[in-house]
Design an enzyme around this catalytic site. Sequence first.
Site, PDB file in Angstrom:
ATOM      1  N   HIS A   1      27.947  -2.547  27.058  1.00 54.62           N
ATOM      2  CA  HIS A   1      28.081  -1.285  27.808  1.00 54.62           C
ATOM      3  C   HIS A   1      28.708  -0.206  26.910  1.00 54.62           C
ATOM      4  O   HIS A   1      28.286   0.953  26.913  1.00 54.62           O
ATOM      5  CB  HIS A   1      29.001  -1.462  29.022  1.00 54.62           C
TER       6      HIS A   1
ATOM      7  N   LYS B   1      27.338  -7.428  44.980  1.00 58.24           N
ATOM      8  CA  LYS B   1      27.602  -8.584  44.113  1.00 58.24           C
ATOM      9  C   LYS B   1      29.036  -8.999  44.351  1.00 58.24           C
ATOM     10  O   LYS B   1      29.869  -8.179  44.718  1.00 58.24           O
ATOM     11  CB  LYS B   1      27.520  -8.192  42.625  1.00 58.24           C
TER      12      LYS B   1
ATOM     13  N   ARG C   1      18.063  -4.384  28.025  1.00 58.79           N
ATOM     14  CA  ARG C   1      18.216  -5.543  27.137  1.00 58.79           C
ATOM     15  C   ARG C   1      16.874  -6.197  26.868  1.00 58.79           C
ATOM     16  O   ARG C   1      16.308  -6.079  25.819  1.00 58.79           O
ATOM     17  CB  ARG C   1      19.185  -6.563  27.747  1.00 58.79           C
TER      18      ARG C   1
ATOM     19  N   SER D   1      27.624  -9.037  32.063  1.00 55.99           N
ATOM     20  CA  SER D   1      28.952  -9.268  32.646  1.00 55.99           C
ATOM     21  C   SER D   1      28.984 -10.619  33.356  1.00 55.99           C
ATOM     22  O   SER D   1      29.997 -11.323  33.317  1.00 55.99           O
ATOM     23  CB  SER D   1      29.311  -8.156  33.633  1.00 55.99           C
TER      24      SER D   1
HETATM   25  P1  ADP Z   1      24.171  -2.841  37.384  1.00 60.77           P
HETATM   26  O1  ADP Z   1      24.859  -3.677  38.396  1.00 60.77           O
HETATM   27  O2  ADP Z   1      24.052  -1.406  37.745  1.00 60.77           O
HETATM   28  O3  ADP Z   1      22.898  -3.418  36.797  1.00 60.77           O
HETATM   29  P2  ADP Z   1      25.758  -3.462  35.022  1.00 60.77           P
HETATM   30  O4  ADP Z   1      27.191  -3.174  35.068  1.00 60.77           O
HETATM   31  O5  ADP Z   1      25.338  -4.895  34.895  1.00 60.77           O
HETATM   32  O6  ADP Z   1      25.203  -2.723  36.258  1.00 60.77           O
HETATM   33  O7  ADP Z   1      25.052  -2.643  33.844  1.00 60.77           O
HETATM   34  C1  ADP Z   1      25.023  -1.258  33.808  1.00 60.77           C
HETATM   35  C2  ADP Z   1      23.963  -0.805  32.840  1.00 60.77           C
HETATM   36  O8  ADP Z   1      24.238  -1.282  31.534  1.00 60.77           O
HETATM   37  C3  ADP Z   1      22.547  -1.309  33.156  1.00 60.77           C
HETATM   38  O9  ADP Z   1      21.629  -0.294  32.805  1.00 60.77           O
HETATM   39  C4  ADP Z   1      22.386  -2.500  32.238  1.00 60.77           C
HETATM   40  O10 ADP Z   1      21.023  -2.745  31.918  1.00 60.77           O
HETATM   41  C5  ADP Z   1      23.144  -2.014  31.027  1.00 60.77           C
HETATM   42  N1  ADP Z   1      23.639  -3.143  30.223  1.00 60.77           N
HETATM   43  C6  ADP Z   1      24.350  -4.210  30.621  1.00 60.77           C
HETATM   44  N2  ADP Z   1      24.626  -5.038  29.602  1.00 60.77           N
HETATM   45  C7  ADP Z   1      24.067  -4.468  28.497  1.00 60.77           C
HETATM   46  C8  ADP Z   1      23.970  -4.847  27.103  1.00 60.77           C
HETATM   47  N3  ADP Z   1      24.492  -5.999  26.667  1.00 60.77           N
HETATM   48  N4  ADP Z   1      23.309  -4.015  26.272  1.00 60.77           N
HETATM   49  C9  ADP Z   1      22.754  -2.868  26.750  1.00 60.77           C
HETATM   50  N5  ADP Z   1      22.790  -2.459  28.035  1.00 60.77           N
HETATM   51  C10 ADP Z   1      23.441  -3.247  28.890  1.00 60.77           C
END
Ligand code: ADP
Length: 160
Positions: A17, A41, A90, A128
Amino acid sequence: MTKAIYPGTFDPVTNGHLDIATRASKLFDSLIIGVYDKPAKKLLFSTKERVELWKGAIANLPNVSVEAYSSLTVDYAGQSGAQVIVRGLRMSSDFEGEFEMALMNKSINPNLESAFLMTNLHYQFLSSSLLKEVALLNGNIADLVPPNVLAAFKRKLALP
Ligand code: ADP
């Protein structure tokens, strides 16, 4: 002045992130990290904690701020005066959901653009949810999260 928001659950913020936010901060005049308050979630960190962890991680990025929000992302973006929603991609499995969401957002607010940044190769596997599984089993996550997030995990999970 182009303003962007980077919305997500961020439970908690990872280096994946942070990499997206750092790169987006160079593309836009200002970037707001929007921490979604009520995702469907199960959360490990509270909204307040998720906001504070982001604040600790981006302390060196002057044009980036962090806020919690609880409305529809497009509404939140519109109210913030943002023109762009930033998301990270990703693998191909991210693509379908993000594509759907971007089209839905566009149909609700045609003035908003979605911008996607490809993950850094180093963090392609990092989510995460996987991170929490590894941390709960006492795996080494030191290279995957900012130092303040590592410390928060140790406190929360009472790890050595
Ligand atoms: P959500 O619940 O909105 O999917 P996340 O907190 O999991 O939120 O992720 C927020 C954003 O960051 C999403 O666009 C996700 O694809 C991106 N993201 C999460 N992990 C990574 C990573 N390792 N590399 C690039 N982008 C990521």
